[in-house]
Design an enzyme around this catalytic site. Structure first.
Site, PDB file in Angstrom:
ATOM      1  N   HIS A   7       0.825  -1.209   0.000  1.00 20.98           N
ATOM      2  CA  HIS A   7       0.000   0.000   0.000  1.00 20.98           C
ATOM      3  C   HIS A   7       0.859   1.259   0.000  1.00 20.98           C
ATOM      4  O   HIS A   7       0.448   2.301   0.489  1.00 20.98           O
ATOM      5  CB  HIS A   7      -0.948  -0.003   1.201  1.00 20.98           C
ATOM      6  N   ARG A  30       7.216  -5.697   3.386  1.00 20.53           N
ATOM      7  CA  ARG A  30       5.928  -6.293   3.026  1.00 20.53           C
ATOM      8  C   ARG A  30       5.838  -6.309   1.501  1.00 20.53           C
ATOM      9  O   ARG A  30       5.828  -5.277   0.855  1.00 20.53           O
ATOM     10  CB  ARG A  30       4.736  -5.531   3.606  1.00 20.53           C
ATOM     11  N   ASP A  49      17.242 -10.703  -3.129  1.00 21.50           N
ATOM     12  CA  ASP A  49      18.548 -10.439  -3.727  1.00 21.50           C
ATOM     13  C   ASP A  49      19.106  -9.071  -3.338  1.00 21.50           C
ATOM     14  O   ASP A  49      20.326  -8.898  -3.257  1.00 21.50           O
ATOM     15  CB  ASP A  49      18.472 -10.540  -5.252  1.00 21.50           C
ATOM     16  N   GLU A  79      -5.953 -12.102   6.835  1.00 15.82           N
ATOM     17  CA  GLU A  79      -6.769 -10.906   6.691  1.00 15.82           C
ATOM     18  C   GLU A  79      -8.242 -11.190   6.420  1.00 15.82           C
ATOM     19  O   GLU A  79      -9.002 -10.263   6.152  1.00 15.82           O
ATOM     20  CB  GLU A  79      -6.202 -10.046   5.551  1.00 15.82           C
ATOM     21  N   ASP A 118      -8.297  -5.153   6.753  1.00 13.92           N
ATOM     22  CA  ASP A 118      -8.909  -6.069   5.802  1.00 13.92           C
ATOM     23  C   ASP A 118      -9.794  -7.087   6.513  1.00 13.92           C
ATOM     24  O   ASP A 118     -10.826  -7.503   5.970  1.00 13.92           O
ATOM     25  CB  ASP A 118      -7.839  -6.774   4.981  1.00 13.92           C
TER      26      ASP A 118
END
Length: 270
Positions: A53, A78, A92, A156, A182
């Site tokens: 988000h 996240r 990576d 969620e 959520d």
């Protein structure tokens, strides 16, 4: 004269969760390496660099990881989705603690873990020289990387909560995490995570996670909620966000000054 860096430090968050030590976190959505560096010295145990988000791409995340590198907090990225390609790129560039959103089942949790493991234990693509292994300087990185990788999965929905024990039992899942906004929406209480039905589900999830010995976390922008969640038994709690700190701090500062000089408060359009 010192030699080249040939090792990576232990993942303190992963170790703390394994030992069930409470960890205080913060959410970062401002996509700024400068903000990340400011936060790095604040004393948090973990800081989320959000890409779900927040408008951060891989290069933005890299700069934020560099900003956090000299602080005490473990960066937790996240990811935008439970996607092996996204996770490979983040691993990576040096992310080693990942928060994976919207995990609904044990199968999806297994997929998240597989994306963080090299074959034969998973499907992570192999590069022999990248930031995570100090550009090829860490001996045996390919065989030991998973020891310091922390996989956290977000629950969620009611479907996810129903599968909590199965998700928690997946080998390689270091913790589960409640997404209150959520979850509230799934219960039909959009924008109202404080609704009793939602809070009852959160408390039940916490008790069930504790019963199976799996660390459980949550985001709690309100300080009183954060305190209550820790008392409830949550192991790791994000107690606010950089956006919230900036928004509330800047609004309150000007409001206090307007009051001090006798000017009327300005109504803020939303």
């Amino acid at each position: 004269m010192s030699g080249p860096v040939t090792s990576i430090p232990p993942n303190a968050l992963k170790a703390a969760l394994r030992e069930n030590r409470r960890q205080i976190g913060l959410w970062s959505s401002l996509c700024s390496n400068v903000v990340a560096e400011v936060l790095a010295y604040a004393g948090y145990d973990w800081i989320v660099v959000d890409t779900e988000h927040a408008p951060s791409d891989t290069v933005d995340v890299l700069s934020q990881l560099q900003g956090l590198a000299t602080g005490s907090a473990e960066p937790v990225v996240r990811v935008a989705w439970n996607d092996a390609v996204l996770m490979k790129r983040l691993l990576d560039i040096g992310a080693r603690s990942l928060l994976v959103p919207f995990v609904q089942s044990a199968e999806e949790a297994k997929a998240a873990v597989a994306a963080t493991r090299y074959p034969p234990h998973g499907i992570r693509g192999v590069s022999v020289s990248h930031r995570a292994n100090r550009f090829g300087r860490v001996p045996n990185y390919l065989h030991t990387a998973q020891e310091q990788i922390c996989v956290l999965v977000q629950m969620e929905t009611r479907t996810a909560l129903a599968a909590l024990e199965d998700i928690a039992a997946v080998d390689g899942i270091d913790g589960v995490f409640i997404g209150p906004s959520d979850l509230a929406a799934d219960f039909g209480h959009l924008g109202n995570a404080a609704h009793p039905e939602v809070q009852a589900a959160i408390a039940d999830a916490c008790a069930r996670a504790k019963a199976v010995g799996k660390p459980i976390g949550i985001l709690a922008p309100v300080e009183a909620d954060a305190r209550r969640y820790f008392e409830m038994g949550f192991t790791y709690v994000a107690i606010g966000s950089d956006v919230g700190i900036l928004s509330a701090g800047s609004t309150n500062l000007v409001a206090r000054m307007r009051e001090a000089i006798g000017e009327p408060k300005i109504r803020v359009a939303v």
